[in-house]
Design a protein around this motif. Sequence first.
Motif, short mmCIF file in Angstrom:
data_model
loop_
_atom_site.label_atom_id
_atom_site.label_comp_id
_atom_site.label_asym_id
_atom_site.label_seq_id
_atom_site.Cartn_x
_atom_site.Cartn_y
_atom_site.Cartn_z
N TRP A 4 0.83 -1.20 0.00
CA TRP A 4 0.00 0.00 0.00
C TRP A 4 0.87 1.26 0.00
CZ3 TRP A 4 -0.61 4.15 3.30
CH2 TRP A 4 -1.70 4.98 3.05
N MET A 5 1.87 1.31 0.88
CA MET A 5 2.74 2.49 0.95
C MET A 5 3.50 2.69 -0.35
SD MET A 5 4.22 2.67 4.83
CE MET A 5 4.89 1.03 4.88
N ARG A 6 3.98 1.60 -0.94
CA ARG A 6 4.69 1.69 -2.21
C ARG A 6 3.79 2.28 -3.29
NH1 ARG A 6 6.28 -3.41 -2.42
NH2 ARG A 6 8.10 -2.98 -1.16
N ARG A 7 2.54 1.81 -3.35
CA ARG A 7 1.60 2.30 -4.36
C ARG A 7 1.28 3.77 -4.15
NH1 ARG A 7 -3.60 3.29 -4.19
NH2 ARG A 7 -3.95 2.17 -2.26
N VAL A 8 0.97 4.17 -2.90
CA VAL A 8 0.59 5.54 -2.60
C VAL A 8 1.75 6.50 -2.86
CG1 VAL A 8 -0.09 7.09 -0.72
CG2 VAL A 8 -1.21 4.89 -0.98
N LEU A 9 2.95 6.15 -2.44
CA LEU A 9 4.11 7.01 -2.67
C LEU A 9 4.42 7.13 -4.16
CD1 LEU A 9 6.45 5.93 0.24
CD2 LEU A 9 5.49 8.20 -0.13
N THR A 10 4.31 6.03 -4.88
CA THR A 10 4.57 6.06 -6.32
C THR A 10 3.56 6.95 -7.03
OG1 THR A 10 5.54 3.86 -6.23
CG2 THR A 10 4.82 4.63 -8.38
N GLU A 11 2.28 6.84 -6.66
CA GLU A 11 1.25 7.68 -7.27
C GLU A 11 1.51 9.17 -6.98
OE1 GLU A 11 -2.54 6.30 -5.89
OE2 GLU A 11 -2.40 4.42 -6.99
N ALA A 12 1.82 9.49 -5.73
CA ALA A 12 2.07 10.89 -5.35
C ALA A 12 3.30 11.43 -6.07
CB ALA A 12 2.23 11.00 -3.85
N ALA A 13 4.37 10.65 -6.12
CA ALA A 13 5.58 11.11 -6.80
C ALA A 13 5.33 11.29 -8.30
CB ALA A 13 6.71 10.10 -6.58
N SER A 14 4.55 10.42 -8.89
CA SER A 14 4.24 10.54 -10.32
C SER A 14 3.46 11.82 -10.61
CB SER A 14 3.43 9.33 -10.80
OG SER A 14 4.20 8.17 -10.71
N GLU A 15 2.49 12.11 -9.76
CA GLU A 15 1.65 13.30 -9.95
C GLU A 15 2.38 14.59 -9.62
OE1 GLU A 15 -1.97 12.93 -7.75
OE2 GLU A 15 -2.45 11.00 -8.66
N GLU A 16 3.17 14.61 -8.56
CA GLU A 16 3.76 15.85 -8.08
C GLU A 16 5.21 16.08 -8.50
OE1 GLU A 16 3.16 16.25 -3.86
OE2 GLU A 16 1.14 15.42 -4.00
N LEU A 17 5.99 15.03 -8.63
CA LEU A 17 7.42 15.20 -8.86
C LEU A 17 7.89 14.81 -10.25
CD1 LEU A 17 8.63 13.65 -5.47
CD2 LEU A 17 8.25 16.06 -5.99
#
Length: 65
Positions: free
Chosen positions: A49-62
């Motif tokens: 779950w953490m891997r998915r959420v962090l990856t989604e946030a990094a893709s959208e923001e960074l």
Amino acid sequence: MSNPNPKTDQLKPYQVKALSEPLAAKPLTVRVSVEVDEAIRSLPNKAEWMRRVLTEAASEELLKE
């Protein structure tokens, strides 16, 4: 002195799910509030779950191009 004949019949092999991408050599570590910590630790698949959420946030923001 350690046991020269330990019982190992109860041990199970560690299984790792195949990931679509290789993982970084060093893990990310962050502190969060107690409330968030308890919620995440209650998940059965917290690392996934953490891997998915962090990856989604990094893709959208960074990683915007």
